[in-house]
Design a protein around this motif. Structure first.
Motif, mmCIF file in Angstrom:
data_model
loop_
_atom_site.group_PDB
_atom_site.id
_atom_site.type_symbol
_atom_site.label_atom_id
_atom_site.label_comp_id
_atom_site.label_asym_id
_atom_site.label_seq_id
_atom_site.Cartn_x
_atom_site.Cartn_y
_atom_site.Cartn_z
ATOM 1 N N LEU A 343 0.828 -1.212 0.000
ATOM 2 C CA LEU A 343 0.000 0.000 0.000
ATOM 3 C C LEU A 343 0.860 1.260 0.000
ATOM 4 C CD1 LEU A 343 -3.184 0.619 2.132
ATOM 5 C CD2 LEU A 343 -1.366 2.316 2.090
ATOM 6 N N THR A 344 1.966 1.234 0.708
ATOM 7 C CA THR A 344 2.782 2.442 0.872
ATOM 8 C C THR A 344 3.912 2.549 -0.144
ATOM 9 O OG1 THR A 344 4.075 1.291 2.571
ATOM 10 C CG2 THR A 344 2.281 2.687 3.335
ATOM 11 N N THR A 345 3.936 1.674 -1.136
ATOM 12 C CA THR A 345 4.973 1.755 -2.162
ATOM 13 C C THR A 345 4.620 2.829 -3.187
ATOM 14 O OG1 THR A 345 5.609 -0.563 -1.912
ATOM 15 C CG2 THR A 345 6.145 0.472 -4.008
ATOM 16 N N ALA A 346 5.612 3.599 -3.590
ATOM 17 C CA ALA A 346 5.400 4.669 -4.564
ATOM 18 C C ALA A 346 4.983 4.098 -5.910
ATOM 19 C CB ALA A 346 6.684 5.491 -4.719
ATOM 20 N N TRP A 347 4.327 4.931 -6.729
ATOM 21 C CA TRP A 347 3.888 4.538 -8.060
ATOM 22 C C TRP A 347 5.104 4.549 -8.990
ATOM 23 C CZ3 TRP A 347 0.434 1.787 -10.184
ATOM 24 C CH2 TRP A 347 0.072 1.930 -11.526
ATOM 25 N N ASP A 348 5.781 3.418 -9.017
ATOM 26 C CA ASP A 348 7.059 3.312 -9.704
ATOM 27 C C ASP A 348 7.264 1.840 -10.052
ATOM 28 O OD1 ASP A 348 10.032 4.438 -10.099
ATOM 29 O OD2 ASP A 348 10.156 2.547 -8.978
ATOM 30 N N ALA A 349 7.630 1.559 -11.306
ATOM 31 C CA ALA A 349 7.716 0.173 -11.761
ATOM 32 C C ALA A 349 8.707 -0.633 -10.939
ATOM 33 C CB ALA A 349 8.085 0.137 -13.240
ATOM 34 N N ALA A 350 9.897 -0.114 -10.744
ATOM 35 C CA ALA A 350 10.922 -0.864 -10.014
ATOM 36 C C ALA A 350 10.530 -1.078 -8.564
ATOM 37 C CB ALA A 350 12.260 -0.140 -10.112
ATOM 38 N N ALA A 351 9.949 -0.054 -7.949
ATOM 39 C CA ALA A 351 9.543 -0.170 -6.546
ATOM 40 C C ALA A 351 8.453 -1.221 -6.382
ATOM 41 C CB ALA A 351 9.056 1.188 -6.034
ATOM 42 N N LEU A 352 7.474 -1.197 -7.271
ATOM 43 C CA LEU A 352 6.383 -2.166 -7.170
ATOM 44 C C LEU A 352 6.872 -3.576 -7.463
ATOM 45 C CD1 LEU A 352 3.657 0.033 -8.832
ATOM 46 C CD2 LEU A 352 3.517 -0.925 -6.529
ATOM 47 N N ARG A 353 7.756 -3.714 -8.447
ATOM 48 C CA ARG A 353 8.307 -5.031 -8.757
ATOM 49 C C ARG A 353 9.029 -5.593 -7.537
ATOM 50 N NH1 ARG A 353 11.395 -3.423 -12.580
ATOM 51 N NH2 ARG A 353 9.767 -3.501 -14.183
ATOM 52 N N SER A 375 -6.441 0.769 -0.329
ATOM 53 C CA SER A 375 -7.146 1.791 0.461
ATOM 54 C C SER A 375 -7.885 1.120 1.609
ATOM 55 C CB SER A 375 -8.155 2.560 -0.398
ATOM 56 O OG SER A 375 -7.544 3.521 -1.220
ATOM 57 N N ASN A 376 -8.120 1.889 2.668
ATOM 58 C CA ASN A 376 -9.001 1.470 3.752
ATOM 59 C C ASN A 376 -9.434 2.711 4.517
ATOM 60 O OD1 ASN A 376 -6.992 2.115 5.695
ATOM 61 N ND2 ASN A 376 -6.173 0.027 5.676
ATOM 62 N N HIS A 377 -10.061 2.508 5.655
ATOM 63 C CA HIS A 377 -10.644 3.614 6.418
ATOM 64 C C HIS A 377 -9.602 4.413 7.192
ATOM 65 C CE1 HIS A 377 -10.011 0.425 9.276
ATOM 66 N NE2 HIS A 377 -10.267 1.247 10.284
ATOM 67 N N ASP A 378 -8.335 4.022 7.120
ATOM 68 C CA ASP A 378 -7.280 4.697 7.873
ATOM 69 C C ASP A 378 -6.301 5.473 6.996
ATOM 70 O OD1 ASP A 378 -8.002 3.991 10.474
ATOM 71 O OD2 ASP A 378 -6.899 2.100 10.404
ATOM 72 N N VAL A 379 -6.432 5.396 5.684
ATOM 73 C CA VAL A 379 -5.461 6.044 4.798
ATOM 74 C C VAL A 379 -6.193 6.876 3.750
ATOM 75 C CG1 VAL A 379 -3.795 4.181 5.115
ATOM 76 C CG2 VAL A 379 -5.325 4.117 3.146
ATOM 77 N N VAL A 380 -5.489 7.846 3.195
ATOM 78 C CA VAL A 380 -6.048 8.656 2.114
ATOM 79 C C VAL A 380 -6.399 7.738 0.948
ATOM 80 C CG1 VAL A 380 -5.500 10.440 0.406
ATOM 81 C CG2 VAL A 380 -4.801 10.734 2.796
ATOM 82 N N GLY A 426 -3.339 -14.243 -5.049
ATOM 83 C CA GLY A 426 -3.585 -14.002 -3.631
ATOM 84 C C GLY A 426 -4.954 -13.412 -3.419
ATOM 85 N N SER A 427 -5.173 -12.888 -2.225
ATOM 86 C CA SER A 427 -6.431 -12.239 -1.881
ATOM 87 C C SER A 427 -6.277 -10.730 -2.010
ATOM 88 C CB SER A 427 -6.829 -12.595 -0.441
ATOM 89 O OG SER A 427 -8.071 -12.023 -0.094
ATOM 90 N N ALA A 428 -7.401 -10.020 -2.142
ATOM 91 C CA ALA A 428 -7.356 -8.566 -2.270
ATOM 92 C C ALA A 428 -8.534 -7.950 -1.535
ATOM 93 C CB ALA A 428 -7.377 -8.156 -3.744
ATOM 94 N N TYR A 429 -8.324 -6.737 -1.045
ATOM 95 C CA TYR A 429 -9.364 -5.987 -0.345
ATOM 96 C C TYR A 429 -9.711 -4.728 -1.128
ATOM 97 C CZ TYR A 429 -9.507 -8.860 3.841
ATOM 98 O OH TYR A 429 -9.713 -9.904 4.715
ATOM 99 N N VAL A 430 -10.991 -4.414 -1.134
ATOM 100 C CA VAL A 430 -11.523 -3.215 -1.787
ATOM 101 C C VAL A 430 -12.242 -2.408 -0.717
ATOM 102 C CG1 VAL A 430 -13.209 -2.375 -3.465
ATOM 103 C CG2 VAL A 430 -11.756 -4.330 -4.033
ATOM 104 N N TYR A 431 -11.904 -1.141 -0.602
ATOM 105 C CA TYR A 431 -12.547 -0.270 0.386
ATOM 106 C C TYR A 431 -13.767 0.391 -0.234
ATOM 107 C CZ TYR A 431 -13.169 3.623 3.689
ATOM 108 O OH TYR A 431 -13.689 4.526 4.586
ATOM 109 N N GLN A 432 -14.851 0.421 0.517
ATOM 110 C CA GLN A 432 -16.111 0.928 -0.026
ATOM 111 C C GLN A 432 -15.923 2.273 -0.724
ATOM 112 O OE1 GLN A 432 -18.559 1.268 3.612
ATOM 113 N NE2 GLN A 432 -18.310 3.472 3.510
ATOM 114 N N GLY A 433 -16.479 2.383 -1.917
ATOM 115 C CA GLY A 433 -16.419 3.615 -2.688
ATOM 116 C C GLY A 433 -15.290 3.664 -3.685
ATOM 117 N N GLU A 434 -14.258 2.851 -3.495
ATOM 118 C CA GLU A 434 -13.169 2.912 -4.474
ATOM 119 C C GLU A 434 -13.640 2.386 -5.819
ATOM 120 O OE1 GLU A 434 -9.975 -0.389 -4.511
ATOM 121 O OE2 GLU A 434 -10.218 0.066 -2.389
ATOM 122 N N GLU A 435 -14.639 1.494 -5.803
ATOM 123 C CA GLU A 435 -15.184 0.999 -7.066
ATOM 124 C C GLU A 435 -15.972 2.078 -7.811
ATOM 125 O OE1 GLU A 435 -18.704 0.384 -4.312
ATOM 126 O OE2 GLU A 435 -16.518 0.534 -4.166
#
Length: 599
Positions: A343-353, A375-380, A426-435
């Motif tokens: 979640l806290t990784t920057a939007w960057d190909a190498a970082a995400l890889r 996203s969740n109820h504790d983060v922007v 794996g599994s994934a979580y979706v925070y209400q409204g992001e859809e």
């Protein structure tokens, strides 16, 4: 294995041939428990749907909107706390773990929701808050009344103060919400009786209204095992454990000069995660990630194993490196742990890889799924977080006077990030409204804020209210259809009109349509239990992240120039518009766009 070679032209072009990408994670066809691959939708009850018109969402409101979730195609829902509570911290201050707070409805309402959800194929996970109780909990009220050295106080972390008259707190710990982590009993009007001075203090790693429990006490452990059984007997499918890494503290509660914070994580867009996947998102110190928590979860695992249906435990554990996070999901402990490093990784190909690779390696070591979240109820909300400049990857809220996100850029990147995430095994979580593509409410008046982090930080952190604003259901209804009167406990921004669910569901190419179609394809291709193989030819590219999951190529372009797929590529879905190159016939993938391609 599918090999993807690149040829050099004026644009990077993939040519599909018959062999070899580098396999990192094998498909999990043998182990098929539901929680290994589920997409789980977080419902924040006070902001989901209001059935009464008082402006606060409730359990009957959730029940009335289940069709939205089945249409979306998620597998389960996770309900943030709905227990009886004074609501000092939006329900994370629990006064009674076995009852529903009247603002949300009744226990009968919950049982109806559970039955209806199961009828339409949705599993239900509920939140459990074991690190602390409310100060309105019967145990804590008894502790204050009983006085020092009493059995009642032994359930909590009461300690004598330092200094000649006990005027100083027992140690130098700080609250995660800001300010000291200790409150003196004498500061509470109800505590001092008969003129006796009570020099003790109690620990609260969050707000003063949330005293920490002492998990070395056998009564505390027995109580929560009974709470688990109470909800399991009613049919819940599992529990998300709040502050799962914080329940046990180092003996003696030693001083610590570090900082505890809700805003830790990558703050420099150029920063790369460490080789172990660490981004700075882990909480450290003598109050976190102590060995004793694992004994608790082994006992809880045994409780859940006594029930049928693959009941699951989910850890909210801000722990790094990822090898330590994986210890929470060993075969005899919990089943999932949120991947906050991702979640806290920057939007960057190498970082995400880097973080994806480290995550899968760590989880595979213990035979657990990796649990992705954006996203969740504790983060922007990531639709806004990804539109910020200057490297502010995880601020604790965005206020009127803070740097504002680029809304269009943020949504474009958020859609690309989501499609990338849903392509991972794996599994994934979706925070209400992001859809719905909801942004953060960044223009909220400060005098309306309700997050205790706002005032405990000395009004320096906007806090979490901006991601908790009530959902918009109908563009032309008062309160955007949140409830029958138009009332909402926090005001909705005008930007929510275009994101209302009725608009999103009826618009081709909307964010809702992308989520719905991606979830259907994810099931069709069994990607949740799938594999991950890095595409060799772009494995170190700063402009492309590409991997193969079963028979699907997932590719994200970060390049300023469009990235071309070969002519004839069968694109299953894309996060944004693609451009056809008339000369070559190739499909071009613009910057900040993810595509899934059939192999």
């Amino acid at each position: 294995m599918t090999r993807i070679d690149s040829t050099t032209t004026d644009k990077a072009t993939f040519t599909l041939t018959s062999t070899g990408a580098t396999l990192l994670h094998a498909a999990s066809d043998a182990a098929r428990e539901w929680w290994r691959s589920a997409v789980i939708y977080q419902v924040y009850p006070r902001s989901f749907a209001d059935s009464t018109g008082n402006g606060i969402g409730d359990i009957p409101g959730i029940t009335s909107r289940l069709e939205h979730l089945t249409t979306l195609g998620v597998d389960a829902i996770w309900l943030s706390p709905f227990y009886r509570s004074p609501q000092a911290d939006a329900g994370y201050d629990v006064a009674d773990y076995r009852d529903v707070d009247p603002i949300f409805g009744t226990l009968s309402d919950f049982e109806t929701l559970l039955e209806r959800a199961h009828d339409v194929g949705l599993r239900v996970i509920v939140d459990l808050v074991p690190n602390h109780t409310s100060d309105d909990h019967d145990w804590f009220k008894a502790a204050l009344a009983a006085g020092p050295d009493s059995p009642e106080r032994a359930r909590y972390l009461f300690r004598e103060g330092q200094g000649e008259n006990g005027d100083l707190p027992p140690n130098n710990w700080k609250s995660i919400f800001g300010g000291p982590a200790w409150t003196r009993v004498n500061e509470r009007a109800a505590a001092a009786t008969d003129g006796v001075t009570d020099s003790q203090w109690y620990l609260h790693m969050f707000d003063t209204t949330q005293p920490d429990l002492d998990w070395e006490h056998p009564e505390v452990r027995a109580e929560f095992e009974d709470v688990l059984r109470f909800w399991l007997d009613r049919g819940v499918d599992g529990f998300r454990i709040d502050v799962a890494h914080g329940m046990v503290k180092t003996p003696g509660l030693p001083d610590w000069d570090g900082e505890v914070s809700m805003v830790e994580g990558t703050t420099d867009e150029a920063h790369q995660p460490a080789e172990d996947g660490s981004t700075g998102a882990g909480n450290s110190g003598p109050m976190f990630d102590q060995e004793g928590v694992h004994e608790i979860y082994r006992a809880w695992h045994t409780v859940l194993a006594g029930y049928d249906g693959d009941r699951a435990l989910v850890a909210e554990a801000w722990v790094e490196p990822l090898s330590r996070l994986a210890r929470y999901v060993r075969s005899d402990e919990m089943h999932q742990a949120f991947n906050f490093s991702f979640l806290t990784t920057a939007w960057d190909a190498a970082a995400l890889r880097s973080v994806v690779a480290a995550s899968l390696r760590a989880s595979d070591e213990v035979g657990a799924p990796t649990t992705w979240v954006l996203s969740n109820h504790d983060v922007v909300r990531h639709a806004s977080r990804m539109g910020l400049s200057g490297g502010a990857v995880r601020p604790n809220g965005i206020g009127k006077t803070d740097p504002q996100p680029d809304a269009a850029l943020g949504l474009r990147r958020a859609r690309a990030a989501t499609l990338q995430m849903l392509g991972l095994p794996g599994s994934a979580y979706v925070y209400q409204g992001e859809e719905l593509g909801l942004p953060e409410h960044t223009d909220l008046d400060d005098d309306l804020r309700q997050d205790p982090a706002w005032w405990r930080s000395g009004y320096t952190e906007a806090g979490r209210d901006g991601c908790r604003v009530p959902l918009p259901w109908e563009a032309d209804a008062p309160g955007y259809g949140f409830g029958p009167t138009g009332a909402t406990w926090l005001p909705q921004p005008e930007t929510y009109r275009a994101s209302a669910a009725d608009v999103q569901r009826s618009t081709d190419g909307s964010t809702f349509a992308m989520y719905r179609d991606a979830l259907a394809l994810r099931k069709e291709h069994d990607l949740g239990l799938g594999s991950l193989a890095w595409v060799d030819e772009v494995a170190a590219s700063p402009n492309v992240l590409a991997f193969v999951n079963r028979d699907v190529l997932v590719l994200t372009s970060f390049a300023a120039e469009p990235f071309a797929l070969p002519a004839g590529s069968q694109v299953l879905i894309s996060s944004g518009p693609l451009v056809a190159d008339g000369a070559s016939g190739a499909v071009q993938v613009p910057q900040d766009t993810t595509v899934w391609v059939q192999l």
